[in-house]
Design a protein around this motif. Structure first.
Motif, PDB file in Angstrom:
ATOM      1  N   SER A  95       1.765  11.922   0.589  1.00  0.00           N
ATOM      2  CA  SER A  95       2.987  12.684   0.840  1.00  0.00           C
ATOM      3  C   SER A  95       4.194  11.781   0.611  1.00  0.00           C
ATOM      4  CB  SER A  95       2.992  13.213   2.273  1.00  0.00           C
ATOM      5  OG  SER A  95       4.282  13.659   2.648  1.00  0.00           O
ATOM      6  N   PRO A  96       5.125  12.193  -0.249  1.00  0.00           N
ATOM      7  CA  PRO A  96       6.310  11.356  -0.463  1.00  0.00           C
ATOM      8  C   PRO A  96       7.146  11.184   0.802  1.00  0.00           C
ATOM      9  CG  PRO A  96       6.566  13.515  -1.507  1.00  0.00           C
ATOM     10  CD  PRO A  96       5.140  13.400  -1.082  1.00  0.00           C
ATOM     11  N   ILE A  97       7.165  12.200   1.653  1.00  0.00           N
ATOM     12  CA  ILE A  97       7.930  12.106   2.908  1.00  0.00           C
ATOM     13  C   ILE A  97       7.285  11.086   3.834  1.00  0.00           C
ATOM     14  CG2 ILE A  97       8.666  13.361   4.960  1.00  0.00           C
ATOM     15  CD1 ILE A  97       8.880  15.866   3.255  1.00  0.00           C
ATOM     16  N   ASP A  98       5.952  11.184   3.995  1.00  0.00           N
ATOM     17  CA  ASP A  98       5.252  10.227   4.848  1.00  0.00           C
ATOM     18  C   ASP A  98       5.406   8.803   4.330  1.00  0.00           C
ATOM     19  OD1 ASP A  98       4.435  12.306   6.421  1.00  0.00           O
ATOM     20  OD2 ASP A  98       2.404  12.420   5.591  1.00  0.00           O
ATOM     21  N   ALA A  99       5.344   8.655   2.995  1.00  0.00           N
ATOM     22  CA  ALA A  99       5.481   7.327   2.398  1.00  0.00           C
ATOM     23  C   ALA A  99       6.875   6.755   2.646  1.00  0.00           C
ATOM     24  CB  ALA A  99       5.190   7.385   0.900  1.00  0.00           C
ATOM     25  N   MET A 100       7.905   7.594   2.529  1.00  0.00           N
ATOM     26  CA  MET A 100       9.273   7.127   2.754  1.00  0.00           C
ATOM     27  C   MET A 100       9.482   6.742   4.212  1.00  0.00           C
ATOM     28  SD  MET A 100      10.865   7.031  -0.098  1.00  0.00           S
ATOM     29  CE  MET A 100      12.546   6.879   0.493  1.00  0.00           C
ATOM     30  N   VAL A 101       8.920   7.550   5.134  1.00  0.00           N
ATOM     31  CA  VAL A 101       9.038   7.224   6.559  1.00  0.00           C
ATOM     32  C   VAL A 101       8.357   5.889   6.854  1.00  0.00           C
ATOM     33  CG1 VAL A 101       8.307   7.909   8.874  1.00  0.00           C
ATOM     34  CG2 VAL A 101       9.260   9.618   7.313  1.00  0.00           C
ATOM     35  N   GLN A 102       7.175   5.671   6.258  1.00  0.00           N
ATOM     36  CA  GLN A 102       6.464   4.417   6.474  1.00  0.00           C
ATOM     37  C   GLN A 102       7.233   3.241   5.890  1.00  0.00           C
ATOM     38  OE1 GLN A 102       3.512   4.010   8.282  1.00  0.00           O
ATOM     39  NE2 GLN A 102       4.080   1.860   8.081  1.00  0.00           N
ATOM     40  N   MET A 103       7.872   3.441   4.745  1.00  0.00           N
ATOM     41  CA  MET A 103       8.684   2.387   4.142  1.00  0.00           C
ATOM     42  C   MET A 103       9.830   1.985   5.060  1.00  0.00           C
ATOM     43  SD  MET A 103       8.845   3.644   0.156  1.00  0.00           S
ATOM     44  CE  MET A 103      10.156   2.488  -0.231  1.00  0.00           C
ATOM     45  N   ILE A 104      10.484   2.976   5.671  1.00  0.00           N
ATOM     46  CA  ILE A 104      11.579   2.693   6.596  1.00  0.00           C
ATOM     47  C   ILE A 104      11.069   1.947   7.818  1.00  0.00           C
ATOM     48  CG2 ILE A 104      13.298   3.746   8.116  1.00  0.00           C
ATOM     49  CD1 ILE A 104      13.514   6.035   6.059  1.00  0.00           C
ATOM     50  N   LYS A 148      -6.405   9.872  -3.500  1.00  0.00           N
ATOM     51  CA  LYS A 148      -6.704   9.862  -2.070  1.00  0.00           C
ATOM     52  C   LYS A 148      -6.145   8.606  -1.421  1.00  0.00           C
ATOM     53  CE  LYS A 148      -8.901  13.690  -1.930  1.00  0.00           C
ATOM     54  NZ  LYS A 148      -8.243  14.824  -1.255  1.00  0.00           N
ATOM     55  N   LYS A 149      -5.587   8.784  -0.239  1.00  0.00           N
ATOM     56  CA  LYS A 149      -5.145   7.621   0.532  1.00  0.00           C
ATOM     57  C   LYS A 149      -6.374   6.863   1.020  1.00  0.00           C
ATOM     58  CE  LYS A 149      -2.549  10.037   3.357  1.00  0.00           C
ATOM     59  NZ  LYS A 149      -1.584  10.372   4.437  1.00  0.00           N
ATOM     60  N   SER A 150      -6.284   5.545   1.006  1.00  0.00           N
ATOM     61  CA  SER A 150      -7.493   4.778   1.306  1.00  0.00           C
ATOM     62  C   SER A 150      -7.207   3.474   2.022  1.00  0.00           C
ATOM     63  CB  SER A 150      -8.236   4.460  -0.001  1.00  0.00           C
ATOM     64  OG  SER A 150      -7.405   3.707  -0.869  1.00  0.00           O
ATOM     65  N   PHE A 151      -6.096   3.416   2.746  1.00  0.00           N
ATOM     66  CA  PHE A 151      -5.743   2.160   3.416  1.00  0.00           C
ATOM     67  C   PHE A 151      -6.027   2.281   4.888  1.00  0.00           C
ATOM     68  CE2 PHE A 151      -2.716  -1.009   5.146  1.00  0.00           C
ATOM     69  CZ  PHE A 151      -3.121  -2.112   4.410  1.00  0.00           C
ATOM     70  N   SER A 152      -7.051   1.612   5.362  1.00  0.00           N
ATOM     71  CA  SER A 152      -7.392   1.595   6.778  1.00  0.00           C
ATOM     72  C   SER A 152      -7.344   0.153   7.238  1.00  0.00           C
ATOM     73  CB  SER A 152      -8.795   2.181   6.997  1.00  0.00           C
ATOM     74  OG  SER A 152      -9.143   2.153   8.360  1.00  0.00           O
ATOM     75  N   ASN A 184       0.828  -1.203   0.000  1.00  0.00           N
ATOM     76  CA  ASN A 184       0.000   0.000   0.000  1.00  0.00           C
ATOM     77  C   ASN A 184       0.863   1.254   0.000  1.00  0.00           C
ATOM     78  OD1 ASN A 184      -2.735   1.387   0.550  1.00  0.00           O
ATOM     79  ND2 ASN A 184      -1.414   2.171   2.170  1.00  0.00           N
ATOM     80  N   THR A 185       1.961   1.238   0.756  1.00  0.00           N
ATOM     81  CA  THR A 185       2.859   2.390   0.801  1.00  0.00           C
ATOM     82  C   THR A 185       3.484   2.635  -0.566  1.00  0.00           C
ATOM     83  OG1 THR A 185       3.362   1.911   3.122  1.00  0.00           O
ATOM     84  CG2 THR A 185       4.852   3.404   1.969  1.00  0.00           C
ATOM     85  N   PHE A 186       3.878   1.570  -1.251  1.00  0.00           N
ATOM     86  CA  PHE A 186       4.438   1.703  -2.596  1.00  0.00           C
ATOM     87  C   PHE A 186       3.407   2.321  -3.543  1.00  0.00           C
ATOM     88  CE2 PHE A 186       7.202  -2.226  -1.583  1.00  0.00           C
ATOM     89  CZ  PHE A 186       8.098  -1.430  -0.896  1.00  0.00           C
ATOM     90  N   ASN A 187       2.138   1.928  -3.378  1.00  0.00           N
ATOM     91  CA  ASN A 187       1.076   2.480  -4.221  1.00  0.00           C
ATOM     92  C   ASN A 187       0.920   3.983  -3.983  1.00  0.00           C
ATOM     93  OD1 ASN A 187      -1.382   2.272  -5.966  1.00  0.00           O
ATOM     94  ND2 ASN A 187      -2.413   2.811  -4.063  1.00  0.00           N
ATOM     95  N   GLU A 188       0.977   4.399  -2.732  1.00  0.00           N
ATOM     96  CA  GLU A 188       0.887   5.822  -2.416  1.00  0.00           C
ATOM     97  C   GLU A 188       2.052   6.585  -3.025  1.00  0.00           C
ATOM     98  OE1 GLU A 188       0.524   6.527   1.729  1.00  0.00           O
ATOM     99  OE2 GLU A 188      -1.405   5.483   1.919  1.00  0.00           O
TER     100      GLU A 188
END
Length: 250
Positions: A210-219, A35-39, A21-25
């Motif tokens: 947000s690319p920053i939020d996505a990168m933080v989540q990936m880490i 829109k983000k849609s992963f709950s 899901n993070t990769f998709n964002e």
């Protein structure tokens, strides 16, 4: 010991699903109206063998894909057919399966046949279904969604209304994302047009990812996965040590 390994493996699966899901964002940070849609929530399930007792309890990722309709940034384009919808408003479109669905994507296009579509190619709906425009020299869209045209060859600047885009209000509605990327209500009900929803011409809504939020989540997910692999290795070492003890006792 096998219970521990089984639990860790399912935990790794949960992390992999969240990573997908993070990769998709991250891939949609520049997609108009995305829109983000992963709950999700991790729940416990019991694995039951027929005629036996519960033998396993394993984690499982339960997802409902609830759409976060928080407005994204306003991106000015100056193009008269680009629309930014107010509040938690949505554009009604015809999905590939013929049903009515919804989107925030406001980069409106006119096909060679005069049909209005979104940038993704979905037919834009009006009060009477898909909107088809007659040959026109100029097209503009009013704040209430009314589509006005200056007919081809007609003198003067008098614009004639020909249709109104169906705008709906998703406030207090639980919206879910479909497999085709469009939105629908949780109970798949059709929403009624709402006159309070307006559009702003010459702008579109940017992606809410947000690319920053996505990168933080990936880490974060990467570290969690590494921890799960470490637990898996420890389980193997404990199993090997236990087997050695058994051999010594024998």
């Amino acid at each position: 010991m096998d219970k521990m390994i089984f639990t860790v493996l399912n935990g790794m699966k949960v992390t992999e699903q969240r990573q997908a899901n993070t990769f998709n964002e991250l891939a949609n940070v520049n997609t108009v109206g995305f829109k983000k849609s992963f709950s999700s929530a991790v729940i416990s399930r019991d694995l039951v063998a027929e005629g036996g007792l519960n033998s396993r309890a394993f984690p499982m990722l339960q997802t409902d894909n609830i759409v976060d309709l928080s407005p994204g940034s306003v991106q000015r384009t100056g193009h008269p057919l680009d629309l930014f919808v107010s509040g938690q408003g949505l554009f009604a479109v015809q999905a590939p399966d013929g049903t009515e669905a919804y989107t925030r994507r406001g980069d409106i296009k006119i096909t060679e046949n005069g049909v209005l579509t979104t940038g993704a190619g979905h037919l834009l709906l009006g009060d009477n279904g898909p909107i088809t425009l007659p040959p026109s020299a100029k097209v503009d869209i009013a704040a209430d969604g009314t589509v006005n045209i200056l007919a081809a060859g007609e003198a003067g600047n008098v614009m004639t209304p020909v249709a109104r885009i169906k705008l709906v209000n998703a406030q207090d509605q639980v919206m879910q994302i479909r497999s085709d990327g469009l939105f629908q209500t949780a109970n798949k009900a059709v929403l009624q047009a709402d006159a309070d929803i307006t559009v702003m011409s010459g702008a579109v809504e940017g992606s809410s990812a947000s690319p920053i939020d996505a990168m933080v989540q990936m880490i974060r997910d990467s570290r969690e996965y590494e921890m799960q692999v470490s637990v898996f290795k420890n389980a193997k070492e404990l199993s090997t040590a236990g087997a050695s003890v058994v051999r010594m006792d024998g």
